[in-house]
Scaffold this motif. Structure first.
Motif, PDB file in Angstrom:
ATOM      1  N   UNK A   1     -31.535 -44.535 -12.431  1.00  0.00           N
ATOM      2  CA  UNK A   1     -31.387 -44.026 -13.790  1.00  0.00           C
ATOM      3  C   UNK A   1     -31.211 -45.096 -14.840  1.00  0.00           C
ATOM      4  N   UNK A   2     -31.480 -46.341 -14.494  1.00  0.00           N
ATOM      5  CA  UNK A   2     -31.299 -47.438 -15.450  1.00  0.00           C
ATOM      6  C   UNK A   2     -32.376 -47.442 -16.531  1.00  0.00           C
ATOM      7  N   UNK A   3     -33.546 -46.879 -16.233  1.00  0.00           N
ATOM      8  CA  UNK A   3     -34.700 -47.010 -17.116  1.00  0.00           C
ATOM      9  C   UNK A   3     -34.765 -45.998 -18.237  1.00  0.00           C
ATOM     10  N   UNK A   4     -35.990 -45.693 -18.651  1.00  0.00           N
ATOM     11  CA  UNK A   4     -36.209 -44.958 -19.888  1.00  0.00           C
ATOM     12  C   UNK A   4     -35.658 -43.559 -19.919  1.00  0.00           C
ATOM     13  N   UNK A   5     -35.537 -42.883 -18.760  1.00  0.00           N
ATOM     14  CA  UNK A   5     -35.099 -41.490 -18.783  1.00  0.00           C
ATOM     15  C   UNK A   5     -33.705 -41.327 -19.374  1.00  0.00           C
ATOM     16  N   UNK A   6     -32.803 -42.253 -19.097  1.00  0.00           N
ATOM     17  CA  UNK A   6     -31.447 -42.139 -19.646  1.00  0.00           C
ATOM     18  C   UNK A   6     -31.285 -42.927 -20.946  1.00  0.00           C
ATOM     19  N   UNK A   7     -32.384 -43.417 -21.493  1.00  0.00           N
ATOM     20  CA  UNK A   7     -32.352 -44.171 -22.746  1.00  0.00           C
ATOM     21  C   UNK A   7     -33.095 -43.437 -23.865  1.00  0.00           C
ATOM     22  N   UNK A   8     -33.596 -42.256 -23.584  1.00  0.00           N
ATOM     23  CA  UNK A   8     -34.432 -41.534 -24.546  1.00  0.00           C
ATOM     24  C   UNK A   8     -33.575 -40.843 -25.601  1.00  0.00           C
ATOM     25  N   UNK A   9     -34.264 -40.212 -26.554  1.00  0.00           N
ATOM     26  CA  UNK A   9     -33.553 -39.420 -27.553  1.00  0.00           C
ATOM     27  C   UNK A   9     -33.191 -38.045 -27.058  1.00  0.00           C
ATOM     28  N   UNK A  10     -33.756 -37.650 -25.923  1.00  0.00           N
ATOM     29  CA  UNK A  10     -33.413 -36.356 -25.342  1.00  0.00           C
ATOM     30  C   UNK A  10     -34.030 -35.165 -26.044  1.00  0.00           C
ATOM     31  N   UNK A  11     -35.100 -35.379 -26.819  1.00  0.00           N
ATOM     32  CA  UNK A  11     -35.742 -34.273 -27.515  1.00  0.00           C
ATOM     33  C   UNK A  11     -36.717 -33.566 -26.589  1.00  0.00           C
ATOM     34  N   UNK A  12     -36.814 -32.251 -26.741  1.00  0.00           N
ATOM     35  CA  UNK A  12     -37.584 -31.423 -25.820  1.00  0.00           C
ATOM     36  C   UNK A  12     -38.572 -30.575 -26.601  1.00  0.00           C
ATOM     37  N   UNK A  13     -39.846 -30.613 -26.164  1.00  0.00           N
ATOM     38  CA  UNK A  13     -40.866 -29.814 -26.838  1.00  0.00           C
ATOM     39  C   UNK A  13     -41.893 -29.344 -25.827  1.00  0.00           C
ATOM     40  N   UNK A  14     -42.880 -28.576 -26.316  1.00  0.00           N
ATOM     41  CA  UNK A  14     -44.010 -28.190 -25.460  1.00  0.00           C
ATOM     42  C   UNK A  14     -45.250 -28.899 -25.966  1.00  0.00           C
ATOM     43  N   UNK A  15     -46.114 -28.208 -26.706  1.00  0.00           N
ATOM     44  CA  UNK A  15     -47.359 -28.837 -27.131  1.00  0.00           C
ATOM     45  C   UNK A  15     -47.341 -29.438 -28.509  1.00  0.00           C
ATOM     46  N   UNK A  16     -46.172 -29.484 -29.147  1.00  0.00           N
ATOM     47  CA  UNK A  16     -46.119 -29.940 -30.531  1.00  0.00           C
ATOM     48  C   UNK A  16     -46.604 -31.364 -30.711  1.00  0.00           C
ATOM     49  N   UNK A  17     -46.251 -32.239 -29.780  1.00  0.00           N
ATOM     50  CA  UNK A  17     -46.595 -33.654 -29.923  1.00  0.00           C
ATOM     51  C   UNK A  17     -48.107 -33.852 -29.919  1.00  0.00           C
ATOM     52  N   UNK A  18     -48.810 -33.046 -29.140  1.00  0.00           N
ATOM     53  CA  UNK A  18     -50.260 -33.189 -29.066  1.00  0.00           C
ATOM     54  C   UNK A  18     -50.918 -32.905 -30.404  1.00  0.00           C
ATOM     55  N   UNK A  19     -50.419 -31.874 -31.114  1.00  0.00           N
ATOM     56  CA  UNK A  19     -51.024 -31.481 -32.383  1.00  0.00           C
ATOM     57  C   UNK A  19     -50.510 -32.347 -33.529  1.00  0.00           C
ATOM     58  N   UNK A  20     -49.194 -32.377 -33.720  1.00  0.00           N
ATOM     59  CA  UNK A  20     -48.610 -33.109 -34.833  1.00  0.00           C
ATOM     60  C   UNK A  20     -48.808 -34.605 -34.667  1.00  0.00           C
ATOM     61  N   UNK A  21     -48.815 -35.101 -33.415  1.00  0.00           N
ATOM     62  CA  UNK A  21     -48.978 -36.521 -33.172  1.00  0.00           C
ATOM     63  C   UNK A  21     -50.406 -37.008 -33.266  1.00  0.00           C
ATOM     64  N   UNK A  22     -51.355 -36.081 -33.403  1.00  0.00           N
ATOM     65  CA  UNK A  22     -52.735 -36.489 -33.616  1.00  0.00           C
ATOM     66  C   UNK A  22     -53.542 -36.700 -32.356  1.00  0.00           C
ATOM     67  N   UNK A  23     -52.997 -36.326 -31.186  1.00  0.00           N
ATOM     68  CA  UNK A  23     -53.736 -36.548 -29.946  1.00  0.00           C
ATOM     69  C   UNK A  23     -54.955 -35.641 -29.817  1.00  0.00           C
ATOM     70  N   UNK A  24     -55.053 -34.635 -30.683  1.00  0.00           N
ATOM     71  CA  UNK A  24     -56.199 -33.734 -30.628  1.00  0.00           C
ATOM     72  C   UNK A  24     -57.497 -34.479 -30.919  1.00  0.00           C
ATOM     73  N   UNK A  25     -57.433 -35.572 -31.662  1.00  0.00           N
ATOM     74  CA  UNK A  25     -58.633 -36.314 -32.033  1.00  0.00           C
ATOM     75  C   UNK A  25     -59.261 -36.972 -30.802  1.00  0.00           C
ATOM     76  N   UNK A  26     -60.568 -36.790 -30.651  1.00  0.00           N
ATOM     77  CA  UNK A  26     -61.297 -37.460 -29.587  1.00  0.00           C
ATOM     78  C   UNK A  26     -61.191 -36.806 -28.229  1.00  0.00           C
ATOM     79  N   UNK A  27     -60.503 -35.670 -28.116  1.00  0.00           N
ATOM     80  CA  UNK A  27     -60.365 -34.979 -26.846  1.00  0.00           C
ATOM     81  C   UNK A  27     -61.206 -33.707 -26.879  1.00  0.00           C
ATOM     82  N   UNK A  28     -61.954 -33.469 -25.813  1.00  0.00           N
ATOM     83  CA  UNK A  28     -62.767 -32.271 -25.710  1.00  0.00           C
ATOM     84  C   UNK A  28     -61.919 -31.025 -25.975  1.00  0.00           C
TER      85      UNK A  28
END
Length: 435
Positions: free
Chosen positions: A68-95
């Protein structure tokens, strides 16, 4: 308040989460053989290990540092479903068809996490409180609203639109030019969640071993794999690599060309008055905005502090040295916090990919799940579970994140020399838009 004065008495240069649940050391001997070796003790690795162990396999989880030394216990602990894909712009360039499948799997990851925590009674402080996405420049309000409408259409979440005149119903700040609130978004305590996953894995029969840094997985006789570590070799039929932002070229040379570790920094304030927190962050929402040079913030799960994450500039710094720059970014949004000090400062590596989405598959002689792109609590938990189901032959269908195409980063072999250049370019664009 000067930079030297921002540190509270008893300041710690370590994750706030570790106060409640610190990583573990387990130096028991490594087994010479196992049915499955899981490299990496984060959310993906522990969920994979538990599923494999519950299916009757002899499983060992190894980590180069503490469990547990790595990123999992160092994160902000925020939880979402598909929001990051849309709001983060990952929709671009994906079929579009693939994107819709990714949205479906992302929603499934959110459901998986909630069912896991609630169904098995894990102590993780999970709360669904919503998230505010702020437009940091006037020109970005309409695009933010547009993304919000797509988000509601694609994922079925409830989205509220705010202009600058009424945004104080969503966030106690005048920094933004409006934004959106997504109700189906939440947060948990990363340290407690990880501690609960450790207990769950051990209860299922998995062995957890720390300080066993793995080298490249090699073929061995009889269809087995040899996992060399700094504490000895292990022979196994299955190997799962769940190293994410801690993927190294000396351990996973192929994956390391495809996953870029980007350091993200966080601070935690000293305890604040409860009415101040409610004023600054109504309803204990998660906070982020439209900047490319990402910021993210939230109240602590117990409602006593505000946590704030960002990068301090173009180049990496020690956690204490980075804290004043992070503090300055926080107090730009909430000037009221200039009257308070910080109790913790820490950092961890986020795993970024070229296409901005996570990947499952098989490389470096192992099954892998990596590439959280800053959205890993639910998704990496789910992909760890799915990796185990794949090994066990229990998947009803292949997940959208499990695909052969996984683009390597050009001119990159594991040393992220270009991150300061990209960070500078992002910050310049953010400045220009806000100006």
């Amino acid at each position: 308040m000067s930079a030297a004065d921002i540190f509270a008495e008893g300041f710690k240069a370590q994750p706030y989460w570790w106060d409640a649940a610190e990583p573990e050391t387990d130096l028991d001997p490594l087994p010479a053989r196992a049915d499955a070796v899981v490299i990496g003790s984060g959310y993906a690795g522990l969920n994979a290990a538990t599923e494999l162990a519950r299916a009757g396999l002899d499983v060992v989880v190894i980590d180069g540092e503490r469990i547990g030394e790595g990123g999992s216990t160092r994160s902000g602990g925020m939880v979402s479903s598909g929001q990051k894909l849309v709001v983060g712009g990952a929709i671009k360039g994906i079929d579009p068809e693939l994107f819709n499948r990714m949205i479906g799997d992302s929603i499934s990851s959110f459901d998986y996490l909630q069912n896991l925590i609630q169904g098995e009674g894990l102590d993780a402080d999970l709360k669904i409180t919503g998230r505010f996405f702020g437009a940091h420049a006037p020109s970005l309000l309409q695009p933010t609203w547009h993304n919000g409408r797509i988000l509601a259409e694609k994922t079925g979440v409830t989205v509220h639109l705010y202009d600058r005149a009424n945004q104080r119903h969503a966030i106690g700040s005048d920094y933004y030019h409006g934004g959106i609130v997504v109700d189906e978004y939440g947060g948990l305590h990363p340290g407690k969640y990880h501690q609960a996953l450790r207990q769950r894995a051990r209860a299922s029969g998995a062995k957890l071993r720390s300080h066993a840094k793995a080298g490249p997985v090699q073929d061995a006789d009889g269809g087995l794999k040899r996992v060399p570590t700094t504490r000895g070799d292990i022979l196994a039929r299955h190997v799962v690599s769940a190293t994410n932002g801690y993927t190294r070229k000396d351990g996973h040379p192929d994956l390391a060309r495809r996953v870029v570790p980007v350091k993200s920094y966080q601070i935690a304030t000293e305890p604040l008055p409860a009415d101040l927190i409610e004023t600054l962050i109504p309803r204990a929402r998660m906070i982020s905005d439209t900047r490319r040079d990402v910021i993210y913030s939230r109240p602590s799960p117990d409602g006593t502090r505000i946590l704030f994450g960002s990068r301090p500039g173009f180049f990496e710094r020690e956690d204490r040295d980075a804290a004043p720059a992070i503090y300055e970014r926080m107090t730009e949004i909430w000037p009221e916090l200039k009257a308070y000090r910080i109790s913790h400062a820490w950092s961890g590596f986020v795993a970024m990919t070229v296409d901005k989405v996570a990947h499952m598959g098989r490389r470096d002689n192992s099954d892998f799940a990596v590439g959280c792109n800053g959205n890993g609590v639910a998704l990496m938990s789910y992909l760890g579970y799915q990796t185990a189901q794949k090994i066990l032959g229990r998947q009803n269908r292949t997940t959208a994140f499990d695909r052969e195409q996984f683009t390597a980063v050009p001119l990159y072999s594991g040393n992220p020399w270009f991150v300061p250049i990209v960070a500078a370019w992002y910050r310049l664009q953010d400045w220009y838009e806000r100006r």
